[in-house]
Design a protein around this motif. Structure first.
Motif, PDB file in Angstrom:
ATOM      1  N   ASN A 170      44.281  24.228  31.958  1.00 11.04           N
ATOM      2  CA  ASN A 170      43.541  23.302  32.818  1.00 11.04           C
ATOM      3  C   ASN A 170      43.908  23.619  34.273  1.00 11.04           C
ATOM      4  OD1 ASN A 170      41.926  21.155  33.694  1.00 11.04           O
ATOM      5  ND2 ASN A 170      43.662  19.769  33.678  1.00 11.04           N
ATOM      6  N   PRO A 171      42.968  24.148  35.041  1.00 15.69           N
ATOM      7  CA  PRO A 171      41.597  24.450  34.622  1.00 15.69           C
ATOM      8  C   PRO A 171      41.548  25.634  33.665  1.00 15.69           C
ATOM      9  CG  PRO A 171      42.004  25.322  36.803  1.00 15.69           C
ATOM     10  CD  PRO A 171      43.234  24.530  36.446  1.00 15.69           C
ATOM     11  N   ALA A 172      40.376  25.830  33.058  1.00 11.05           N
ATOM     12  CA  ALA A 172      40.216  26.952  32.138  1.00 11.05           C
ATOM     13  C   ALA A 172      40.490  28.267  32.863  1.00 11.05           C
ATOM     14  CB  ALA A 172      38.798  26.956  31.558  1.00 11.05           C
ATOM     15  N   ALA A 173      40.890  29.261  32.078  1.00 15.45           N
ATOM     16  CA  ALA A 173      41.294  30.544  32.665  1.00 15.45           C
ATOM     17  C   ALA A 173      40.118  31.261  33.315  1.00 15.45           C
ATOM     18  CB  ALA A 173      41.912  31.431  31.596  1.00 15.45           C
ATOM     19  N   LYS A 174      40.435  31.971  34.376  1.00 16.33           N
ATOM     20  CA  LYS A 174      39.509  32.940  34.972  1.00 16.33           C
ATOM     21  C   LYS A 174      39.829  34.285  34.347  1.00 16.33           C
ATOM     22  CE  LYS A 174      40.287  34.287  39.197  1.00 16.33           C
ATOM     23  NZ  LYS A 174      40.357  34.325  40.674  1.00 16.33           N
ATOM     24  N   LEU A 175      38.811  34.948  33.779  1.00 16.95           N
ATOM     25  CA  LEU A 175      39.020  36.194  33.048  1.00 16.95           C
ATOM     26  C   LEU A 175      38.359  37.359  33.782  1.00 16.95           C
ATOM     27  CD1 LEU A 175      38.295  34.927  29.419  1.00 16.95           C
ATOM     28  CD2 LEU A 175      40.515  35.166  30.551  1.00 16.95           C
ATOM     29  N   ILE A 176      39.117  38.423  33.961  1.00 19.66           N
ATOM     30  CA  ILE A 176      38.618  39.598  34.676  1.00 19.66           C
ATOM     31  C   ILE A 176      38.952  40.852  33.864  1.00 19.66           C
ATOM     32  CG2 ILE A 176      38.756  40.960  36.792  1.00 19.66           C
ATOM     33  CD1 ILE A 176      39.584  38.449  38.265  1.00 19.66           C
ATOM     34  N   TRP A 177      37.945  41.733  33.706  1.00 21.55           N
ATOM     35  CA  TRP A 177      38.136  43.012  33.036  1.00 21.55           C
ATOM     36  C   TRP A 177      38.426  44.114  34.057  1.00 21.55           C
ATOM     37  CZ3 TRP A 177      39.081  44.292  28.231  1.00 21.55           C
ATOM     38  CH2 TRP A 177      38.646  43.487  27.176  1.00 21.55           C
ATOM     39  N   TYR A 178      39.370  44.994  33.673  1.00 24.06           N
ATOM     40  CA  TYR A 178      39.687  46.172  34.481  1.00 24.06           C
ATOM     41  C   TYR A 178      39.576  47.413  33.599  1.00 24.06           C
ATOM     42  CZ  TYR A 178      41.702  42.928  37.884  1.00 24.06           C
ATOM     43  OH  TYR A 178      41.896  41.929  38.786  1.00 24.06           O
ATOM     44  N   ARG A 179      39.089  48.525  34.194  1.00 20.80           N
ATOM     45  CA  ARG A 179      39.060  49.818  33.510  1.00 20.80           C
ATOM     46  C   ARG A 179      39.931  50.776  34.303  1.00 20.80           C
ATOM     47  NH1 ARG A 179      36.909  54.800  33.820  1.00 20.80           N
ATOM     48  NH2 ARG A 179      36.209  55.839  31.889  1.00 20.80           N
ATOM     49  N   ASN A 180      41.008  51.202  33.672  1.00 23.92           N
ATOM     50  CA  ASN A 180      41.953  52.087  34.352  1.00 23.92           C
ATOM     51  C   ASN A 180      42.356  51.538  35.721  1.00 23.92           C
ATOM     52  OD1 ASN A 180      41.954  53.883  32.208  1.00 23.92           O
ATOM     53  ND2 ASN A 180      40.336  55.162  33.095  1.00 23.92           N
ATOM     54  N   GLY A 181      42.534  50.194  35.774  1.00 21.99           N
ATOM     55  CA  GLY A 181      42.988  49.550  37.002  1.00 21.99           C
ATOM     56  C   GLY A 181      41.901  49.140  37.949  1.00 21.99           C
ATOM     57  N   ASP A 182      40.651  49.537  37.693  1.00 17.67           N
ATOM     58  CA  ASP A 182      39.541  49.166  38.565  1.00 17.67           C
ATOM     59  C   ASP A 182      38.783  47.984  37.974  1.00 17.67           C
ATOM     60  OD1 ASP A 182      40.119  51.242  40.343  1.00 17.67           O
ATOM     61  OD2 ASP A 182      38.911  52.664  39.160  1.00 17.67           O
ATOM     62  N   GLN A 183      38.497  47.003  38.794  1.00 20.89           N
ATOM     63  CA  GLN A 183      37.784  45.810  38.331  1.00 20.89           C
ATOM     64  C   GLN A 183      36.355  46.178  37.936  1.00 20.89           C
ATOM     65  OE1 GLN A 183      36.274  42.135  40.798  1.00 20.89           O
ATOM     66  NE2 GLN A 183      38.487  41.901  40.466  1.00 20.89           N
ATOM     67  N   VAL A 184      35.942  45.725  36.731  1.00 19.84           N
ATOM     68  CA  VAL A 184      34.600  46.076  36.255  1.00 19.84           C
ATOM     69  C   VAL A 184      33.770  44.865  35.846  1.00 19.84           C
ATOM     70  CG1 VAL A 184      35.186  48.421  35.537  1.00 19.84           C
ATOM     71  CG2 VAL A 184      35.507  46.521  33.926  1.00 19.84           C
TER      72      VAL A 184
END
Length: 432
Positions: free
Chosen positions: A280-294
């Motif tokens: 709380n609050p809900a998680a913010k989710l971020i994908w990375y590819r080889n360290g780069d945000q995608v």
């Protein structure tokens, strides 16, 4: 010598002699005996003490029977006059029904300075004495404001788990003082609260306050804390609310759609779902590819957050690390999970390099190099339809695969001049 005695009109007189004395005797007729004295002015209804709410309209009643004198009202001894439209008091008026003897005093939009003693006065007249009747008007004022300091009604109070916070509730400027109490989820709550405190404001208005100390627990997330006021000017209890939001870290993310050791091929459509529960609050989710945000397009629902990254697998995804990070305002460092992809693909090209011409008796050395592949391919040589021995090496490609290279050396025999053709065919073959 006899005395002359005057006899009052309408009286029958006779002289009576007794012991040589002379007496005057008055006699009353029967009609005169039955005649009643004229009625005196009197109150049929007198004003009574009343409590008025500020802003309301009230009537002080005064009804006189056998009215003979003039009627007026006074306020704390100050005469208001005989005019129904009372000069200088635009909110005051007399409501008069002379035939019924009604001379009520009406006060519009009651204010605090209307609190006083009022007197209905009937002046003297022939054969009538003045009469008076009084009543007191008390003015009560509902609280101007009921508030939890620093928070509007219906707002959210954010606290971290284990944090303590004091909330103060105030009911400002009322007469009499407003009674206050705390409630949690609709039930009276006395734990960790302070006694009611009263302080005087301007014009004798009272401000009351009470406080509560909150200790945030996960079970309190979503709890409703209410400060409830009760005042004689308001028929029902009134309140102001805040909603408690207990902040805590989300659970570590998990990845669905691919697990270490799985194999995919170039061109496959891959759906990598990152899921984090709780928080709380809900998680913010971020994908990375080889360290780069995608990919930052996450969604929330229920008690979890999800970010699904969809893409077509390419050769460069081989051994690529896809990492999902979960965070919210509580986490000091993001929580993460990752997978390393294993992508199968064949080389897209094979090339041979070396001389195109050679003299009889010389040796010729040719090289064969494949494009990137996974896994690495095995290379073999065929010269003039016959397999020959060769050397080969495998190197890692920066694009994510493996490059295989092979060399072959062949001596051109003198017998070649007895052949009707004068060239050799070299073939480099790979096996995935």
């Amino acid at each position: 010598m006899s005395k002359l005695v005057k006899i009052a009109p309408r009286l029958n007189s006779e002289f009576l002699k007794q012991n040589g004395n002379c007496f005057l005797s008055n006699s009353v007729s029967p009609e005169e005996k039955n005649q009643k004295p004229p009625p005196q002015q009197h109150f049929l209804q007198t004003p009574t003490d009343l409590v008025a709410v500020e802003g309301s309209t009230v009537d002080l009643t005064c009804q006189i029977g056998a009215l003979a004198g003039d009627v007026q009202w006074s306020k704390d001894g100050f005469l208001l006059g005989f005019d129904a439209k009372i000069p200088g008091y635009v909110r005051y008026s007399m409501v008069v029904d002379a035939a019924k003897g009604i001379y009520n005093l009406r006060i519009h939009n009651v204010q605090m300075d209307d609190q006083a003693e009022y007197q209905c006065q009937v002046g003297p007249a022939l054969n009538n004495l003045p009469i008076r009747a009084h009543a007191k008007v008390s003015v009560i004022v509902p609280p101007r404001v009921l508030e939890i300091r620093g928070y509007k009604n219906g707002s959210t109070v954010e606290m971290r788990e284990g944090q303590k916070l004091a909330l103060q509730c105030l009911a400002r400027n009322s007469i009499p003082p407003t009674r206050l109490k705390w409630m949690k989820n609709g039930l009276e709550y006395t734990r960790d609260t302070t006694p009611l405190k009263e302080e005087e404001s301007s014009s004798s208005l009272k401000t009351t306050s009470t406080s509560i100390t909150l200790s945030a627990k996960l079970d309190d997330n979503g709890a409703i804390y209410s400060c409830v006021g009760e005042h004689t000017a308001i028929p029902r209890p009134f309140k102001t609310n805040v909603f408690l939001s207990v902040l805590y870290a989300p659970g570590p993310p998990t990845i669905e759609g691919y697990h270490d050791g799985d194999i995919v091929q170039v061109g496959d459509k891959l759906n990598l779902a990152c899921i984090s529960k709780g928080g709380n609050p809900a998680a913010k989710l971020i994908w990375y590819r080889n360290g780069d945000q995608v990919d930052v397009t996450y969604s929330t629902g229920g008690k979890e957050a999800t970010n699904t990254h969809t893409f077509a697998v390419g050769p460069r995804d081989n051994r690529a690390v896809y990492r999902c990070e979960a965070s919210n305002t509580v986490t000091m460092q993001p929580l993460s999970a990752s997978v390393r992809l294993n992508v199968l693909f064949a080389p897209t090209k094979v090339s041979i390099s070396g001389p195109k011409e050679v003299r009889v008796g010389d040796s010729v050395r040719l090289s064969c190099v494949t494009g990137s592949s996974n896994p690495p391919v095995e290379v073999s040589w065929v010269v003039d339809g016959r397999p020959v021995m060769s050397t080969q090496a495998v190197t890692e490609d920066t694009a994510g695969g493996w490059v295989t290279s092979s060399n072959v050396t062949v001596s051109v025999s003198r017998q070649v001049k007895h052949r009707w053709w004068s060239f050799f065919v070299f073939m480099c073959l790979y096996n995935l």
